[in-house]
Enzyme design. Structure first.
Site, short mmCIF file in Angstrom:
data_model
loop_
_atom_site.label_atom_id
_atom_site.label_comp_id
_atom_site.label_asym_id
_atom_site.label_seq_id
_atom_site.Cartn_x
_atom_site.Cartn_y
_atom_site.Cartn_z
N HIS A 1 4.81 -6.96 0.48
CA HIS A 1 5.83 -6.81 -0.62
C HIS A 1 7.18 -6.99 0.17
CE1 HIS A 1 2.51 -4.37 -2.77
NE2 HIS A 1 2.44 -5.61 -2.83
N SER B 1 2.79 -3.26 2.32
CA SER B 1 3.92 -2.65 1.66
C SER B 1 4.76 -2.12 2.42
CB SER B 1 3.58 -2.41 0.16
OG SER B 1 4.90 -2.04 -0.74
N ASP C 1 -1.77 -1.37 -5.00
CA ASP C 1 -2.00 -2.85 -5.06
C ASP C 1 -3.09 -2.82 -4.03
OD1 ASP C 1 -1.61 -5.42 -5.76
OD2 ASP C 1 -0.24 -5.83 -4.09
#
Length: 199
Positions: free
Chosen positions: A46, A19, A139
């Protein structure tokens, strides 16, 4: 520290989650993998869903592997990096068949590393490698537990080298991580794992 494996087993897939700070980290990892990797790599990074992404072009300049946005229905090929498009979940089924999904957000995220990891756990079992790099939030943590439960192998970037520690620290805290490594050592371990049973 290499996990013990049955002689007939080999790794057939690598999935990577990142991310914040991930574009740079992915460049380092993919660039160090060299050419001709004998497995496909799936990546959830992401991205801002409001913009078309140039991530594939950016990463293609840093690696000898083929890099592309994943497409629904395609069969994954060795030596190719498949990126989750913005705002689409990336799932991998039996035989390396790719599915993109616009199903609901998971922990406010789409794409979700958890869903990618859970899909490779289901499709590949002990032949799967999951890797968590820099990022905020958690995540990937549920996903690495799924991979580990099915006999796969999990790698996390050492939070000490991660630009953002949230995701790798959360993964490590699950107790499901086999290797905690500085970013610049991860590629060598992945290559060793995926090539060992092929020699």
């Amino acid at each position: 520290m290499t996990p013990e494996r049955h002689p007939s087993e080999q790794f057939d897939v690598v999935a990577v989650a990142s991310s914040a700070g991930g574009v740079s980290a992915l460049g380092v990892l993919l660039g160090a993998l060299g050419p001709d990797l004998p497995v496909p790599i799936f990546v959830v990074q992401h991205l801002d869903p409001r913009h078309k992404t140039v991530l594939a072009q950016v990463l293609a300049r840093r690696t000898e592997l083929d890099v592309k946005l994943a497409e629904t229905g395609e069969r994954a090929l060795a030596g190719t990096v498949y990126l989750a498009p913005p705002d689409r979940h990336l799932l991998v089924g039996d035989g390396g068949i790719v599915t993109l999904s616009s199903s609901e957000l998971v922990h406010f995220l789409r794409p979700s590393a958890d869903l990618l990891f859970e899909s490779i756990a289901g499709a590949y079992g002990p032949r799967a490698i999951a890797c968590v790099l820099t990022g905020t939030g958690s995540d990937g943590s549920m996903g690495v537990e799924a991979v580990k439960t099915r006999g796969g192998t999990v790698i996390a970037e050492d939070p000490a080298t991660a630009e953002f520690t949230g995701m790798p620290k959360s993964a490590v805290s699950t107790g499901s991580v086999d290797f905690v490594l500085p970013l610049d050592e991860i590629a060598a371990v992945i290559r060793e794992l995926v090539e060992t049973e092929r020699k």
